[in-house]
Design a protein around this motif. Sequence first.
Motif, short mmCIF file in Angstrom:
data_model
loop_
_atom_site.label_atom_id
_atom_site.label_comp_id
_atom_site.label_asym_id
_atom_site.label_seq_id
_atom_site.Cartn_x
_atom_site.Cartn_y
_atom_site.Cartn_z
N ASN A 122 0.96 -1.32 0.10
CA ASN A 122 -0.17 -0.01 -0.05
C ASN A 122 0.96 1.31 -0.01
N ARG A 123 0.95 1.83 -1.10
CA ARG A 123 1.74 3.32 -1.02
C ARG A 123 1.31 4.25 -0.13
N TYR A 124 0.01 4.39 0.07
CA TYR A 124 -0.49 5.32 1.19
C TYR A 124 0.17 5.17 2.47
N ARG A 132 5.51 8.30 -3.14
CA ARG A 132 4.89 9.51 -3.44
C ARG A 132 4.40 9.54 -4.78
N GLN A 133 5.45 9.56 -5.62
CA GLN A 133 5.19 9.76 -7.12
C GLN A 133 4.05 8.92 -7.63
N ALA A 184 2.12 19.13 -12.69
CA ALA A 184 2.76 20.54 -12.70
C ALA A 184 2.53 21.31 -11.42
N LEU A 185 1.16 21.23 -11.04
CA LEU A 185 0.86 21.94 -9.80
C LEU A 185 1.86 21.60 -8.55
N ASN A 186 2.12 20.23 -8.51
CA ASN A 186 2.91 19.60 -7.43
C ASN A 186 4.28 20.35 -7.78
N ARG A 205 3.87 1.17 -12.41
CA ARG A 205 4.27 2.60 -12.34
C ARG A 205 5.28 2.71 -11.32
N GLY A 206 5.31 1.98 -10.28
CA GLY A 206 6.19 2.29 -9.09
C GLY A 206 7.55 1.97 -9.49
N ARG A 207 7.91 0.69 -10.35
CA ARG A 207 8.94 0.32 -10.60
C ARG A 207 9.88 1.37 -11.82
N VAL A 208 8.83 1.61 -12.71
CA VAL A 208 9.61 2.64 -13.61
C VAL A 208 9.87 3.91 -13.04
N ILE A 209 9.03 4.44 -12.00
CA ILE A 209 9.14 5.64 -11.53
C ILE A 209 10.41 5.63 -10.62
#
Length: 421
Positions: free
Chosen positions: A77-79, A128-129, A147-149, A346-350
């Motif tokens: 769980n990323r959260y 987080r990403q 972009a807002l981040n 997503r997590g692995r690429v990021i």
Amino acid sequence: MAALSETFRSLKYHNFRLYFVGQSISLIGTWMERITVNWLVYSLTHSALMLGVVNFAGQIPTLLLSPYGGTISDRHNRYKILLTTQISAMLQAALMTTLVLTHHYNIIAIIVLSIILGVINAFDTPSRQSLMIRLVEDKRDLQNAIALNSSMVNLARLLGPAIAGVLLTTVGTGICFLLNALSFVAVIISLLLMKLPPMEIKKNTQSVWHSLQQGYEYIKNAHDVKLMILLMACISFVVMPYTTLMPIFAKDVFHGNAFTYSLLNSISGLGSLAGAIYMASLKGTLRLKRIVIFACALFSVSLAVFAWCGNLWLALCFVLPAGAGAMMQIAGTNTFVQTNVSDEMRGRVISYYVMAFMGMQPLGSFIVGLAAHNIGPRWVLCIEGILGFVIAVAFGFLFKGSKNNILRSNKFSVANLERNN
């Protein structure tokens, strides 16, 4: 008014709004801490080499551990990971505050605590990403949210050094570290107030090493994503370590003090904020590759000219576009990766993106510090700028000659990888 509303459209989402406010407060403290650590180290040692060593120690864990952190974020769980890392970072900041306020710190203690924070960030950043996509309900607003981040990060980069400059020249370093520790309370509260739907996590019996290989194979088949990450790695290694030299420019080149150092960083942050706001105003991703190449060139050329400015106020005129170029590249690359990668990877690429962005900087920081110790900061910064421009031109030709195969890479999912293996 309509255009302004469009620029800030992601703030209509409850979870993203909480994240935005909490992170804004916390990151002001983070930038205060970054400025204060570098100033403390240089005041303590008067050594460009030690600046490089401390920056190396703080960021090398990201290079070594971020792929593992990305794999963990895909499996859990990323959260919850993000909440854990933020609490851990607050405890690290509290320990640093205690050592400084009680005058029990030395260069070894600073290096050890920097390493601990680097380990925390190696797990924090991929989670987080990766969580960002769950904070906006309409995925068409993801680019705007990213972009807002970035805008929020750079508003903090503008305010943090400015506040630190005032505090360093009035009450000293201890209060800066204390405010950083307290700032984590805001982001922890914002996370606790979020209302996220349950995250479906597929049971994975494969080894972490096998998952890392899957991420690597995925990137190999996503040609433009691969080029974006490689460009980020090159610029992070060659140009972004310029921040290591800023205390030397402030104190020895421009004959200033802590306020001069904070001013250089704040003006750079102002440029970054302008670049991030421009990225937030974009409505599509078609021009991202061109924008990223232009941003790299702007960043590099501005630094090369800044290196030989003899007047502080003239130098600030070139720090401003350098900050804008750096942020446009970071935000553009992040958006491109986030919007062109399947969710299951997503997590692995990021994590590979984080390794390229944050993991290459410690190597560059160490080399930059060592080089500045031997040939001087002006020559080193000028060489960084020239090499960065050459890299931008080279990747411009690579992108121009490449065929966009993002659709193919998205079809190259975990199922395909498992079948191939």
